[in-house]
Design a protein around this motif. Sequence first.
Motif, mmCIF file in Angstrom:
data_model
loop_
_atom_site.group_PDB
_atom_site.id
_atom_site.type_symbol
_atom_site.label_atom_id
_atom_site.label_comp_id
_atom_site.label_asym_id
_atom_site.label_seq_id
_atom_site.Cartn_x
_atom_site.Cartn_y
_atom_site.Cartn_z
ATOM 1 N N VAL A 89 -0.579 6.277 8.275
ATOM 2 C CA VAL A 89 -1.986 6.127 7.870
ATOM 3 C C VAL A 89 -2.226 4.738 7.288
ATOM 4 O O VAL A 89 -3.227 4.090 7.616
ATOM 5 N N VAL A 90 -1.326 4.280 6.466
ATOM 6 C CA VAL A 90 -1.476 2.955 5.868
ATOM 7 C C VAL A 90 -1.496 1.889 6.952
ATOM 8 O O VAL A 90 -2.339 0.984 6.934
ATOM 9 N N ILE A 91 -0.603 1.991 7.905
ATOM 10 C CA ILE A 91 -0.590 1.024 9.012
ATOM 11 C C ILE A 91 -1.920 1.068 9.754
ATOM 12 O O ILE A 91 -2.506 0.031 10.063
ATOM 13 N N TYR A 92 -2.408 2.265 10.026
ATOM 14 C CA TYR A 92 -3.689 2.396 10.713
ATOM 15 C C TYR A 92 -4.809 1.739 9.901
ATOM 16 O O TYR A 92 -5.607 0.971 10.442
ATOM 17 N N MET A 93 -4.864 2.036 8.609
ATOM 18 C CA MET A 93 -5.911 1.453 7.762
ATOM 19 C C MET A 93 -5.825 -0.073 7.743
ATOM 20 O O MET A 93 -6.830 -0.758 7.914
ATOM 21 N N ALA A 98 0.827 -1.213 0.000
ATOM 22 C CA ALA A 98 0.000 0.000 0.000
ATOM 23 C C ALA A 98 0.860 1.261 0.000
ATOM 24 O O ALA A 98 0.549 2.233 -0.694
ATOM 25 N N VAL A 99 1.936 1.254 0.770
ATOM 26 C CA VAL A 99 2.839 2.414 0.790
ATOM 27 C C VAL A 99 3.450 2.617 -0.592
ATOM 28 O O VAL A 99 3.522 3.742 -1.092
ATOM 29 N N GLN A 100 3.847 1.533 -1.235
ATOM 30 C CA GLN A 100 4.413 1.642 -2.587
ATOM 31 C C GLN A 100 3.382 2.204 -3.566
ATOM 32 O O GLN A 100 3.699 3.070 -4.375
ATOM 33 N N LYS A 101 2.147 1.726 -3.490
ATOM 34 C CA LYS A 101 1.096 2.219 -4.375
ATOM 35 C C LYS A 101 0.784 3.688 -4.104
ATOM 36 O O LYS A 101 0.443 4.430 -5.011
ATOM 37 N N SER A 102 0.893 4.091 -2.855
ATOM 38 C CA SER A 102 0.580 5.483 -2.506
ATOM 39 C C SER A 102 1.573 6.459 -3.125
ATOM 40 O O SER A 102 1.254 7.632 -3.306
ATOM 41 N N GLU A 103 2.761 5.968 -3.457
ATOM 42 C CA GLU A 103 3.765 6.824 -4.078
ATOM 43 C C GLU A 103 3.339 7.288 -5.468
ATOM 44 O O GLU A 103 3.842 8.279 -5.972
ATOM 45 N N TYR A 147 -8.439 7.401 -1.647
ATOM 46 C CA TYR A 147 -7.631 6.516 -2.478
ATOM 47 C C TYR A 147 -7.483 5.110 -1.886
ATOM 48 O O TYR A 147 -6.728 4.299 -2.419
ATOM 49 N N ALA A 148 -8.193 4.837 -0.821
ATOM 50 C CA ALA A 148 -8.034 3.553 -0.122
ATOM 51 C C ALA A 148 -8.203 2.367 -1.061
ATOM 52 O O ALA A 148 -7.419 1.411 -1.004
ATOM 53 N N SER A 149 -9.182 2.417 -1.941
ATOM 54 C CA SER A 149 -9.404 1.281 -2.838
ATOM 55 C C SER A 149 -8.280 1.122 -3.860
ATOM 56 O O SER A 149 -8.087 0.038 -4.403
ATOM 57 N N ARG A 150 -7.524 2.184 -4.104
ATOM 58 C CA ARG A 150 -6.399 2.111 -5.048
ATOM 59 C C ARG A 150 -5.112 1.659 -4.382
ATOM 60 O O ARG A 150 -4.257 1.077 -5.044
ATOM 61 N N ILE A 151 -4.979 1.942 -3.086
ATOM 62 C CA ILE A 151 -3.697 1.621 -2.445
ATOM 63 C C ILE A 151 -3.728 0.345 -1.609
ATOM 64 O O ILE A 151 -2.732 -0.351 -1.528
ATOM 65 N N ILE A 152 -4.853 0.026 -1.006
ATOM 66 C CA ILE A 152 -4.910 -1.192 -0.192
ATOM 67 C C ILE A 152 -5.087 -2.381 -1.136
ATOM 68 O O ILE A 152 -6.010 -2.393 -1.949
ATOM 69 N N PRO A 153 -4.192 -3.354 -1.054
ATOM 70 C CA PRO A 153 -4.248 -4.485 -1.981
ATOM 71 C C PRO A 153 -5.588 -5.224 -1.911
ATOM 72 O O PRO A 153 -6.104 -5.497 -0.827
ATOM 73 N N SER A 154 -6.117 -5.540 -3.081
ATOM 74 C CA SER A 154 -7.417 -6.230 -3.144
ATOM 75 C C SER A 154 -7.321 -7.644 -2.579
ATOM 76 O O SER A 154 -8.320 -8.195 -2.129
ATOM 77 N N TRP A 155 -6.120 -8.225 -2.572
ATOM 78 C CA TRP A 155 -5.973 -9.558 -1.990
ATOM 79 C C TRP A 155 -6.063 -9.508 -0.466
ATOM 80 O O TRP A 155 -6.304 -10.523 0.181
ATOM 81 N N PHE A 156 -5.895 -8.322 0.098
ATOM 82 C CA PHE A 156 -5.941 -8.170 1.557
ATOM 83 C C PHE A 156 -7.326 -7.738 2.032
ATOM 84 O O PHE A 156 -7.834 -8.240 3.033
ATOM 85 N N ALA A 157 -7.934 -6.786 1.329
ATOM 86 C CA ALA A 157 -9.262 -6.280 1.711
ATOM 87 C C ALA A 157 -10.083 -6.074 0.443
ATOM 88 O O ALA A 157 -9.658 -5.361 -0.461
#
Length: 92
Positions: free
Chosen positions: A31-35, A12-17, A70-80
């Motif tokens: 924020v990513v860790i929290y999410m 997610a951190v990599q995607k957020s870049e 941007y949560a749906s773009r950065i959080i991996p779909s395999w995770f959530a």
Amino acid sequence: MSNQAVEAAQEAVQKSEEIDIRRSPISVAAVVIYMITQFSEEKKLLKDISQATGVAEGTIRNSYKDLYPYASRIIPSWFAKEDELRNLYVPY
């Protein structure tokens, strides 16, 4: 955090870049860790993330507001899955 959660956070951190968020990398990581932790049984409080990362709670809150759309773009779909993302706290 579980190994799976750590891997999801790293991805997610990599995607957020790829998104122009204009926040420091440590704020984005906090924020990513929290999410990510909100999807696990070991939910973490904002103050715990703040203490662990050294990022002020207010900074995490403000950065969360910037990242949330941007949560749906950065959080991996395999995770959530998409429907699970709707359970994230919606900032005002």
